[in-house]
Design a protein around this motif. Structure first.
Motif, PDB file in Angstrom:
ATOM      1  N   MET A   1       0.852  -1.193   0.000  1.00  0.00           N
ATOM      2  CA  MET A   1       0.000   0.000   0.000  1.00  0.00           C
ATOM      3  C   MET A   1       0.888   1.243   0.000  1.00  0.00           C
ATOM      4  O   MET A   1       1.886   1.298   0.728  1.00  0.00           O
ATOM      5  N   SER A   2       0.546   2.214  -0.846  1.00  0.00           N
ATOM      6  CA  SER A   2       1.227   3.524  -0.843  1.00  0.00           C
ATOM      7  C   SER A   2       2.745   3.396  -0.957  1.00  0.00           C
ATOM      8  O   SER A   2       3.499   3.981  -0.178  1.00  0.00           O
ATOM      9  N   VAL A   3       3.195   2.624  -1.937  1.00  0.00           N
ATOM     10  CA  VAL A   3       4.639   2.401  -2.092  1.00  0.00           C
ATOM     11  C   VAL A   3       5.242   3.434  -3.045  1.00  0.00           C
ATOM     12  O   VAL A   3       4.765   3.597  -4.163  1.00  0.00           O
ATOM     13  N   PRO A   4       6.312   4.130  -2.616  1.00  0.00           N
ATOM     14  CA  PRO A   4       6.978   5.078  -3.513  1.00  0.00           C
ATOM     15  C   PRO A   4       7.950   4.354  -4.444  1.00  0.00           C
ATOM     16  O   PRO A   4       8.593   3.397  -4.033  1.00  0.00           O
ATOM     17  N   ASN A   5       8.049   4.825  -5.688  1.00  0.00           N
ATOM     18  CA  ASN A   5       9.054   4.240  -6.577  1.00  0.00           C
ATOM     19  C   ASN A   5      10.381   4.993  -6.493  1.00  0.00           C
ATOM     20  O   ASN A   5      11.404   4.520  -6.954  1.00  0.00           O
ATOM     21  N   HIS A   6      10.347   6.179  -5.856  1.00  0.00           N
ATOM     22  CA  HIS A   6      11.583   6.934  -5.631  1.00  0.00           C
ATOM     23  C   HIS A   6      11.291   8.047  -4.630  1.00  0.00           C
ATOM     24  O   HIS A   6      10.201   8.619  -4.633  1.00  0.00           O
TER      25      HIS A   6
ATOM     26  N   GLY B   1      -3.886   4.988  -2.695  1.00  0.00           N
ATOM     27  CA  GLY B   1      -4.960   5.948  -2.466  1.00  0.00           C
ATOM     28  C   GLY B   1      -5.013   6.966  -3.592  1.00  0.00           C
ATOM     29  O   GLY B   1      -3.990   7.540  -3.959  1.00  0.00           O
ATOM     30  N   GLU B   2      -6.191   7.195  -4.117  1.00  0.00           N
ATOM     31  CA  GLU B   2      -6.321   8.133  -5.235  1.00  0.00           C
ATOM     32  C   GLU B   2      -6.194   9.588  -4.790  1.00  0.00           C
ATOM     33  O   GLU B   2      -6.026  10.475  -5.623  1.00  0.00           O
ATOM     34  N   LEU B   3      -6.268   9.852  -3.475  1.00  0.00           N
ATOM     35  CA  LEU B   3      -6.059  11.205  -2.961  1.00  0.00           C
ATOM     36  C   LEU B   3      -4.608  11.436  -2.554  1.00  0.00           C
ATOM     37  O   LEU B   3      -4.252  12.515  -2.092  1.00  0.00           O
ATOM     38  N   ASP B   4      -3.770  10.414  -2.708  1.00  0.00           N
ATOM     39  CA  ASP B   4      -2.345  10.521  -2.423  1.00  0.00           C
ATOM     40  C   ASP B   4      -1.650  11.203  -3.606  1.00  0.00           C
ATOM     41  O   ASP B   4      -2.269  11.459  -4.648  1.00  0.00           O
ATOM     42  N   GLU B   5      -0.365  11.490  -3.461  1.00  0.00           N
ATOM     43  CA  GLU B   5       0.393  12.077  -4.574  1.00  0.00           C
ATOM     44  C   GLU B   5       0.356  11.149  -5.791  1.00  0.00           C
ATOM     45  O   GLU B   5       0.369   9.923  -5.637  1.00  0.00           O
ATOM     46  N   PRO B   6       0.322  11.699  -7.018  1.00  0.00           N
ATOM     47  CA  PRO B   6       0.238  10.880  -8.235  1.00  0.00           C
ATOM     48  C   PRO B   6       1.345   9.827  -8.359  1.00  0.00           C
ATOM     49  O   PRO B   6       1.132   8.778  -8.967  1.00  0.00           O
TER      50      PRO B   6
ATOM     51  N   LYS C   1      -5.368  -1.889  -7.328  1.00  0.00           N
ATOM     52  CA  LYS C   1      -6.612  -1.157  -7.084  1.00  0.00           C
ATOM     53  C   LYS C   1      -6.321   0.168  -6.394  1.00  0.00           C
ATOM     54  O   LYS C   1      -5.506   0.251  -5.487  1.00  0.00           O
ATOM     55  N   GLY C   2      -7.023   1.214  -6.845  1.00  0.00           N
ATOM     56  CA  GLY C   2      -6.968   2.514  -6.196  1.00  0.00           C
ATOM     57  C   GLY C   2      -8.249   2.749  -5.412  1.00  0.00           C
ATOM     58  O   GLY C   2      -9.321   2.268  -5.795  1.00  0.00           O
ATOM     59  N   TYR C   3      -8.140   3.507  -4.328  1.00  0.00           N
ATOM     60  CA  TYR C   3      -9.292   3.772  -3.458  1.00  0.00           C
ATOM     61  C   TYR C   3      -9.589   5.264  -3.461  1.00  0.00           C
ATOM     62  O   TYR C   3      -8.727   6.083  -3.129  1.00  0.00           O
ATOM     63  N   PRO C   4     -10.821   5.646  -3.849  1.00  0.00           N
ATOM     64  CA  PRO C   4     -11.143   7.048  -4.147  1.00  0.00           C
ATOM     65  C   PRO C   4     -11.063   8.001  -2.963  1.00  0.00           C
ATOM     66  O   PRO C   4     -10.846   9.190  -3.145  1.00  0.00           O
ATOM     67  N   ASN C   5     -11.226   7.491  -1.742  1.00  0.00           N
ATOM     68  CA  ASN C   5     -11.261   8.377  -0.570  1.00  0.00           C
ATOM     69  C   ASN C   5     -10.027   8.243   0.317  1.00  0.00           C
ATOM     70  O   ASN C   5     -10.039   8.678   1.463  1.00  0.00           O
ATOM     71  N   SER C   6      -8.970   7.632  -0.208  1.00  0.00           N
ATOM     72  CA  SER C   6      -7.788   7.358   0.610  1.00  0.00           C
ATOM     73  C   SER C   6      -6.613   8.254   0.263  1.00  0.00           C
ATOM     74  O   SER C   6      -6.305   8.470  -0.914  1.00  0.00           O
TER      75      SER C   6
END
Length: 246
Positions: free
Chosen positions: A115-120, A189-194, A215-220
């Motif tokens: 969940m919410s993993v950064p690639n850099h 989360g779709e509300l997280d940074e792109p 999967k993305g979550y619209p309110n996260s």
């Protein structure tokens, strides 16, 4: 001044299916408690290690490095093995998600959830995260604004070698995502940074396994396990785990 009680690892013993839960950077095992309790009710055994320095003062946090935190993850995995669990799934959030990918690359796991993993992430960005954590921690301690400002200036001069190592850990782990052959569930989360959606898509494309979902979550936002989509996220993770071969 208030002395803050440091958080602790937790172990919810349930059935024979074991899950290693890995929290995020500058946070603690509270990230994973609701998910852990939910899975425990479904007869999963859940262990969440606390990374060294996390939950302590920011000055103490910076004395540890990703190699220390990775050792905490390895110790958690070994604890479950020592408890007699033959198959282990791993679930991680943010830094915990990076570690979950690394576990999937290097250890024998039944399945991986990220969940919410950064690639850099640049070390300078990670330093801002530490500063945010530091200010909040010092406010909770009840320190005056004057004292906080003084300590924050001193903190800015501390070595950030651990954060440079963290940046390198992310890059190396993402470079080896193709080594993952276990089933994987990738959430953002779709509300997280792109960049987190981009990272999720990169992981999805790069893993070797055919058993993969995204999967993305619209309110996260970033801390998905504590956000508005928590019920859907918990159910989706449970469904993924239930569909694994145990």
């Amino acid at each position: 001044m208030i002395k803050l009680v440091p958080p602790k690892p937790f172990f919810y013993k349930g059935g024979e299916k074991a899950v290693l839960l890995l929290h995020s950077f500058t946070s603690n095992t509270m990230d994973m408690k609701k998910l852990g309790k939910y899975l425990h009710k479904e007869n999963y055994s859940c262990y969440a290690p606390l990374y060294s320095g996390h939950g302590l003062t920011p000055e103490e946090l910076l004395t540890y490095s990703p190699s220390d935190w990775w050792q905490d993850v390895l110790n958690g995995y070994q604890l479950l093995k020592d408890e007699g669990f033959k198959k282990i799934a791993v679930i991680g959030l943010s830094l915990g998600g990076i570690f979950a990918l690394k576990v999937g690359q290097e250890l024998d796991v039944n399945g991986v959830v990220t969940m919410s993993v950064p690639n850099h992430r640049e070390a300078s960005f990670l330093q801002k995260r530490v500063s945010f954590y530091a200010k909040r921690y010092k406010q909770l301690e009840g320190k005056t604004e004057e004292k906080i400002d003084l300590e924050m200036k001193l903190l800015q001069n501390m070595p950030i070698s651990s954060l440079v190592e963290f940046q390198q850990l992310i890059d190396v782990t993402m470079d080896h995502v193709s080594l993952i052959t276990s089933p994987i569930c990738i959430l953002y989360g779709e509300l997280d940074e792109p960049l987190y959606k981009e990272s999720a898509e990169t992981i999805f494309r790069s893993v070797t396994t055919n058993q993969k979902t995204i999967k993305g979550y619209p309110n996260s936002k970033h801390l998905m396990t504590l956000g508005n989509d928590i019920n859907d996220i918990n159910k989706d993770i449970l469904l993924f785990l239930n569909n694994l071969t145990w």
